[in-house]
Motif scaffolding. Sequence first.
Motif, PDB file in Angstrom:
ATOM      1  N   MET A  46      30.669  54.238  34.750  1.00  0.00           N
ATOM      2  CA  MET A  46      30.557  52.779  34.694  1.00  0.00           C
ATOM      3  C   MET A  46      31.264  52.269  33.442  1.00  0.00           C
ATOM      4  N   GLY A  47      32.308  51.443  33.630  1.00  0.00           N
ATOM      5  CA  GLY A  47      33.048  50.899  32.492  1.00  0.00           C
ATOM      6  C   GLY A  47      34.180  51.820  32.082  1.00  0.00           C
ATOM      7  N   GLY A  48      35.120  52.026  32.976  1.00  0.00           N
ATOM      8  CA  GLY A  48      36.210  53.004  32.762  1.00  0.00           C
ATOM      9  C   GLY A  48      37.114  52.671  31.577  1.00  0.00           C
ATOM     10  N   ALA A  94      35.306  46.668  40.449  1.00  0.00           N
ATOM     11  CA  ALA A  94      34.082  45.926  40.789  1.00  0.00           C
ATOM     12  C   ALA A  94      33.044  46.221  39.723  1.00  0.00           C
ATOM     13  N   SER A  95      32.005  45.368  39.690  1.00  0.00           N
ATOM     14  CA  SER A  95      30.932  45.580  38.719  1.00  0.00           C
ATOM     15  C   SER A  95      30.096  46.796  39.110  1.00  0.00           C
ATOM     16  N   ALA A  96      29.596  47.459  38.083  1.00  0.00           N
ATOM     17  CA  ALA A  96      28.695  48.602  38.298  1.00  0.00           C
ATOM     18  C   ALA A  96      27.455  48.173  39.072  1.00  0.00           C
ATOM     19  N   SER A 114      29.613  53.503  29.643  1.00  0.00           N
ATOM     20  CA  SER A 114      29.906  52.911  28.330  1.00  0.00           C
ATOM     21  C   SER A 114      29.786  51.399  28.463  1.00  0.00           C
ATOM     22  N   LEU A 115      28.977  50.942  29.419  1.00  0.00           N
ATOM     23  CA  LEU A 115      28.800  49.499  29.618  1.00  0.00           C
ATOM     24  C   LEU A 115      28.171  48.875  28.373  1.00  0.00           C
TER      25      LEU A 115
END
Length: 181
Positions: A46-48, A94-96, A114-115
């Motif tokens: 999440m949050g590449g 897209a959002s996690a 790493s969101l």
Amino acid sequence: MTKPNLLLELYSNLSTTGALTFSSKALVKKMVSQADLKGAKLIVEMGGGDGSITQGIVDEMDSSAELLVFEINTSFCEAMEKQFPQENVHIINASADELNAYLKGRKADFIFSSLPFSLIPKDVVDSILKQANAALVEGGAFIQICYSYLLKNLFQKYFKKVSISFTLKNLPPAFVMACKD
Ligand SMILES: C[S@@+](CC[C@H](N)C(=O)[O-])C[C@H]1O[C@@H](n2cnc3c(N)ncnc32)[C@H](O)[C@@H]1O
């Protein structure tokens, strides 16, 4: 996209990126070392961002494993699609928060994140963490990097165990929180 352009994109979107620089190699190593990726079949990130953690995961995962990377910034997604052309790496713009829609009932062995949870609206944080907990296989883990120890209180609301490690080799120094049930 070059490294300076990726950094410019990061600074220009501070309200959604929440960081002044990307994760260091030492932090990525510490994060990925919290999971035994040998034998893992489905992994989520999440949050590449710039793909720094993605690369750390790809280096360790089996070639038969599948990796889903959620990232809301389109420029980061385009750069990661070029960096990771492998068929088993899916860059999802897209959002996690849409985790369930993409998992379609499948369970993940590990979720790396790493969101910037302190910048995300509370209802969205709640939705992401509930989905993440429910999406993990037994024995799986949600592994988060964060810059504040206080975030432990947030993760303890969703997971029974939170183990914490720390590295000075990042700007700023960072914690890795491995969350399990
Ligand atoms: C602190 S940066 C980390 C980037 C990179 N993974 C690293 O460790 O250096 C957080 C990333 O999360 C992304 N992001 C923020 N909110 C998101 C959300 N709801 N779903 C997916 N990605 C999100 C941002 O665009 C940004 O790329």
